[in-house]
Every structure is written in C-alpha cells, then in structure tokens.
Design a protein around this motif. Structure first.
Motif, PDB file in Angstrom:
ATOM      1  N   VAL A   1      10.433  39.108  68.110  1.00 21.17           N
ATOM      2  CA  VAL A   1      11.296  37.523  68.384  1.00 21.17           C
ATOM      3  C   VAL A   1      12.319  38.055  67.769  1.00 21.17           C
ATOM      4  N   ASN A   2      13.464  37.629  69.107  1.00 24.94           N
ATOM      5  CA  ASN A   2      15.150  37.717  68.449  1.00 24.94           C
ATOM      6  C   ASN A   2      15.570  36.301  68.447  1.00 24.94           C
ATOM      7  N   ILE A   3      16.407  36.617  67.525  1.00 27.24           N
ATOM      8  CA  ILE A   3      17.111  35.352  66.511  1.00 27.24           C
ATOM      9  C   ILE A   3      18.428  35.745  67.173  1.00 27.24           C
ATOM     10  N   ASN A   4      19.026  34.718  67.545  1.00 28.06           N
ATOM     11  CA  ASN A   4      20.233  35.315  67.775  1.00 28.06           C
ATOM     12  C   ASN A   4      21.655  34.378  66.014  1.00 28.06           C
ATOM     13  N   ASP A   5      20.602  32.803  66.136  1.00 25.38           N
ATOM     14  CA  ASP A   5      21.665  31.960  65.132  1.00 25.38           C
ATOM     15  C   ASP A   5      21.026  31.004  63.756  1.00 25.38           C
ATOM     16  N   ALA A   6      20.151  31.760  63.047  1.00 22.33           N
ATOM     17  CA  ALA A   6      18.895  31.270  62.281  1.00 22.33           C
ATOM     18  C   ALA A   6      19.534  31.429  60.447  1.00 22.33           C
ATOM     19  N   PRO A   7      19.794  30.725  59.475  1.00 26.07           N
ATOM     20  CA  PRO A   7      20.079  31.230  58.427  1.00 26.07           C
ATOM     21  C   PRO A   7      18.591  31.545  57.807  1.00 26.07           C
ATOM     22  N   PHE A   8      17.494  31.169  57.820  1.00 25.22           N
ATOM     23  CA  PHE A   8      16.247  31.918  57.877  1.00 25.22           C
ATOM     24  C   PHE A   8      15.095  32.326  58.390  1.00 25.22           C
ATOM     25  N   VAL A   9      14.528  33.434  58.081  1.00 23.70           N
ATOM     26  CA  VAL A   9      12.985  33.071  59.220  1.00 23.70           C
ATOM     27  C   VAL A   9      11.997  34.290  58.185  1.00 23.70           C
TER      28      VAL A   9
ATOM     29  N   ASN B   1      10.960  26.815  47.562  1.00 23.95           N
ATOM     30  CA  ASN B   1      12.704  28.082  47.085  1.00 23.95           C
ATOM     31  C   ASN B   1      12.758  28.417  45.660  1.00 23.95           C
ATOM     32  N   ASN B   2      13.467  29.251  45.965  1.00 28.20           N
ATOM     33  CA  ASN B   2      13.544  29.707  44.629  1.00 28.20           C
ATOM     34  C   ASN B   2      14.924  30.465  44.602  1.00 28.20           C
ATOM     35  N   TYR B   3      16.391  29.917  44.977  1.00 30.01           N
ATOM     36  CA  TYR B   3      17.294  30.167  45.757  1.00 30.01           C
ATOM     37  C   TYR B   3      17.300  31.279  44.769  1.00 30.01           C
ATOM     38  N   GLU B   4      18.203  30.974  43.449  1.00 32.08           N
ATOM     39  CA  GLU B   4      18.674  31.136  42.410  1.00 32.08           C
ATOM     40  C   GLU B   4      18.658  32.652  42.103  1.00 32.08           C
ATOM     41  N   HIS B   5      17.367  32.697  42.000  1.00 28.74           N
ATOM     42  CA  HIS B   5      16.385  33.934  42.485  1.00 28.74           C
ATOM     43  C   HIS B   5      16.346  35.137  43.108  1.00 28.74           C
ATOM     44  N   GLN B   6      16.857  35.298  44.290  1.00 24.14           N
ATOM     45  CA  GLN B   6      16.396  35.598  45.129  1.00 24.14           C
ATOM     46  C   GLN B   6      17.253  38.082  44.851  1.00 24.14           C
ATOM     47  N   LYS B   7      15.960  38.162  45.453  1.00 25.19           N
ATOM     48  CA  LYS B   7      15.767  39.758  45.109  1.00 25.19           C
ATOM     49  C   LYS B   7      16.210  40.307  46.931  1.00 25.19           C
TER      50      LYS B   7
ATOM     51  N   ILE C   1      10.181  35.112  52.609  1.00 21.07           N
ATOM     52  CA  ILE C   1      11.834  34.706  53.602  1.00 21.07           C
ATOM     53  C   ILE C   1      12.794  35.521  53.867  1.00 21.07           C
ATOM     54  N   LEU C   2      13.606  35.607  54.550  1.00 20.57           N
ATOM     55  CA  LEU C   2      15.018  36.720  55.190  1.00 20.57           C
ATOM     56  C   LEU C   2      15.971  35.929  54.591  1.00 20.57           C
ATOM     57  N   ASP C   3      17.032  35.890  53.841  1.00 25.17           N
ATOM     58  CA  ASP C   3      18.185  34.595  54.432  1.00 25.17           C
ATOM     59  C   ASP C   3      18.941  36.418  54.982  1.00 25.17           C
ATOM     60  N   LEU C   4      18.627  35.147  56.524  1.00 26.83           N
ATOM     61  CA  LEU C   4      19.403  35.906  57.733  1.00 26.83           C
ATOM     62  C   LEU C   4      21.153  35.843  58.057  1.00 26.83           C
ATOM     63  N   ASP C   5      21.671  34.707  56.594  1.00 25.25           N
ATOM     64  CA  ASP C   5      22.946  34.407  57.120  1.00 25.25           C
ATOM     65  C   ASP C   5      23.562  34.389  58.728  1.00 25.25           C
ATOM     66  N   ASN C   6      22.540  33.687  59.363  1.00 29.46           N
ATOM     67  CA  ASN C   6      22.928  33.053  60.823  1.00 29.46           C
ATOM     68  C   ASN C   6      23.242  34.309  61.810  1.00 29.46           C
TER      69      ASN C   6
ATOM     70  N   GLN D   1      15.692  38.034  50.294  1.00 28.76           N
ATOM     71  CA  GLN D   1      14.353  37.824  50.205  1.00 28.76           C
ATOM     72  C   GLN D   1      14.438  36.348  49.039  1.00 28.76           C
ATOM     73  N   ILE D   2      14.480  35.195  49.665  1.00 29.90           N
ATOM     74  CA  ILE D   2      14.606  33.585  48.791  1.00 29.90           C
ATOM     75  C   ILE D   2      13.141  34.221  47.959  1.00 29.90           C
ATOM     76  N   PRO D   3      12.717  33.678  46.796  1.00 30.61           N
ATOM     77  CA  PRO D   3      11.527  33.718  47.031  1.00 30.61           C
ATOM     78  C   PRO D   3      11.060  32.501  46.810  1.00 30.61           C
ATOM     79  N   LEU D   4       9.554  31.759  46.972  1.00 32.41           N
ATOM     80  CA  LEU D   4       9.017  30.823  46.388  1.00 32.41           C
ATOM     81  C   LEU D   4       8.050  30.973  44.982  1.00 32.41           C
ATOM     82  N   ASP D   5       8.354  29.392  44.756  1.00 27.74           N
ATOM     83  CA  ASP D   5       7.823  29.319  43.241  1.00 27.74           C
ATOM     84  C   ASP D   5       6.648  27.524  43.328  1.00 27.74           C
TER      85      ASP D   5
END
Length: 289
Positions: free
Chosen positions: A226-234, A176-182, A203-208, A168-172
């Motif tokens: 909601v079906n997502i095939n190739d997205a980096p985030f949701v 986005n505060n990607y460096e402090h994912q949890k 925000i979820l990091d889906l890694d495509n 999960q990518i937190p928001l500050d």
C-alpha cells in the motif's frame, strides 16, 4: 457492480459505498481483498466520509447546532453513481442531497476513481465544495481489508518503508489520545498477532510523508503493498477479540475525535478545510504481488 481489468487482474467495485469487493489475480487464482463475513466485519473496503473514526458521543456541533453521526460517516452506506470510461477505469460519484444535509450541513461532491495498470489498483479521491460561500469541513479515509489465512495469521508481518521509528497515536476507547503518543520501532517488520489489536488499531503519525506498507508472510510470494504519498495517518487493524482472517491497512486524511474533544466541528483534530468552489484530491495505490 463495476468490473475493471488490466492484464490478468480484475477489480470489482460495488456502487453501494463505492467499495472494492475484489482484487483478483486471474492467472494465479488469488483473491487479495477480504470477501466479507458479518460474523467478523460486514464491510470489505469502505470509504470513510465525511468523518474518520468516532465522534465523541457520536455528535458534533456546527454553528451552534448539534448533529448526530455514527462512526466513519455515511458514505459507506450510500449508493454512488457509477460510470466506466475505460476497460481499466471506474468512476463513482456521490453528491450531497436533502438526506445528507440533515446530518451534515455542507454541499459537496465526492468522486472516487479506480484504475488498474501495471503498478496495481490506483484509488483517487476528489472532494469538491459545491457551496457558493461556505467552507467545507471534512475528513476522508480508506479502510481496505486484505485476506489472511487464519492458520498463518501469526506468520504475517507489515513492513513499513522508510524503516524507522514512528510516532504511534494510542486510542483510549474509540478516541485518539494524541497527547500521549509513543514511539514504535519499525526498523524491522511489525510482527502481526491477534493480541496486537487488543486496543484497536495501530495508528501511525505519518506527518504527510510518503510511505509504503507491505503486508505479507515472510516466506510467501503473495501479498500487497500500500503506497501512500500524502496522508497524515495510517491505521493497521484487525478485529479483537475475534480472530478474523483479514488485516486492514488504512490511509487516513482525518482521525477519530480526541479524548478531550469539545465536539465543536471547527475545533476537530485534523479536519480538512476546503474553500467554496475548490477541489481537494488525494489517494493511494494497492500493489498486489
């Protein structure tokens, strides 16, 4: 408004922003899409282009020049050209013009195709770089809101398939505060509450990787997948502290600026690059039940 139909389902799309304003089950008289109320949120399912989320200080720099741009870009406020090639299909087109070039110095064509079939509502995006030489830098996202009975809001859940632990990518603030994912454990459905969104979107990091997100009540036979095939985030979002009767599930091919952004567009996290003359395409499926 363009209306498309398949069996007992009807989808309505507004040329302003090419935004879905209705996905209606005529047989069961059930509306799936948030119907809009500016008291909570004036949009219903905006298209986020050419940016997703907020730019740091609402500004970006490209080739030494600073440009101002508000959250989520300008497409949601633009009139698209619409055609209806079939009863179950609508095509919407937005082309760069002198006004867009003032705030976004790239030539592009954005095509959004909506089609209904036995699976549900397919949304396809096509971005074409119409420049002769320059690389197009862009992000794109979807932001559909789905109706939720406010009295039953806390009974809602989002099941993510595959069921596993995600990053999960937190928001500050808005960044986005990607460096402090949890880690977020989604081996079981995510229980929804208004307080879940007290720090904005989840925000979820889906890694495509392909995922399916199912929004429903545990004891109800109505919901959406909601079906997502190739997205980096949701993103999963509902306003806070307002108690609004809708939840958004948002496939993103881009993200808000990083907390440590230097505003340089070419350094922007998750920016898409498209060579002159090339076309990028992607999309997702909304499956009502």
């Amino acid at each position: 408004m363009i209306k498309i139909n398949f069996n007992h389902y009807q989808a309505t799309i507004n040329e302003l922003g090419a935004q879905v304003t209705s996905l209606y089950d005529q047989q069961n008289e059930h509306e799936y899409v948030w119907q809009g109320n500016p008291e909570y949120w004036r949009y219903q399912a905006p298209i986020l282009f050419p940016f997703v989320g907020r730019l740091k200080d609402d500004e970006y720099i490209y080739q030494g020049k600073a440009y101002q741009q508000t959250q989520h870009g300008f497409a949601r406020e633009k009139e698209f050209t619409a055609t209806k090639p079939a009863e179950n299909k609508g095509v919407f087109e937005l082309i760069s013009d002198p006004d867009t070039l003032k705030v976004y110095p790239f030539k592009f064509k954005l095509v959004v195709i909506y089609s209904l079939d036995e699976q549900g509502l397919h949304i396809e995006y096509q971005v074409t770089n119409t420049a002769s030489q320059e690389t197009l830098l862009f992000a794109l996202g979807a932001h559909p809101g789905f109706n939720v009975n406010l009295e039953n809001f806390d009974d809602m859940q989002v099941r993510v398939t595959p069921n596993k632990t995600y990053q999960q990518i937190p928001l500050d603030g808005p960044y986005n505060n990607y460096e402090h994912q949890k880690k977020i454990d989604l081996t079981e459905p995510l229980r929804v509450s208004h307080d879940l969104f007290n720090n904005d979107a989840i925000i979820l990091d889906l890694d495509n990787q392909p995922v399916e997100l199912t929004l429903s009540r545990s004891n109800d036979n109505h919901g959406v997948k909601v079906n997502i095939n190739d997205a980096p985030f949701v993103g999963i979002w509902s306003p806070y502290p307002k108690k609004a009767p809708f939840i958004c599930i948002e496939p993103w091919w881009g993200i808000a600026d990083n907390l440590n952004s230097d505003n340089q567009l070419e350094h922007k996290m998750a920016i898409n690059r498209l060579a002159a003359g090339d076309t990028w395409q992607n999309g997702f499926l909304i499956e009502p039940f």
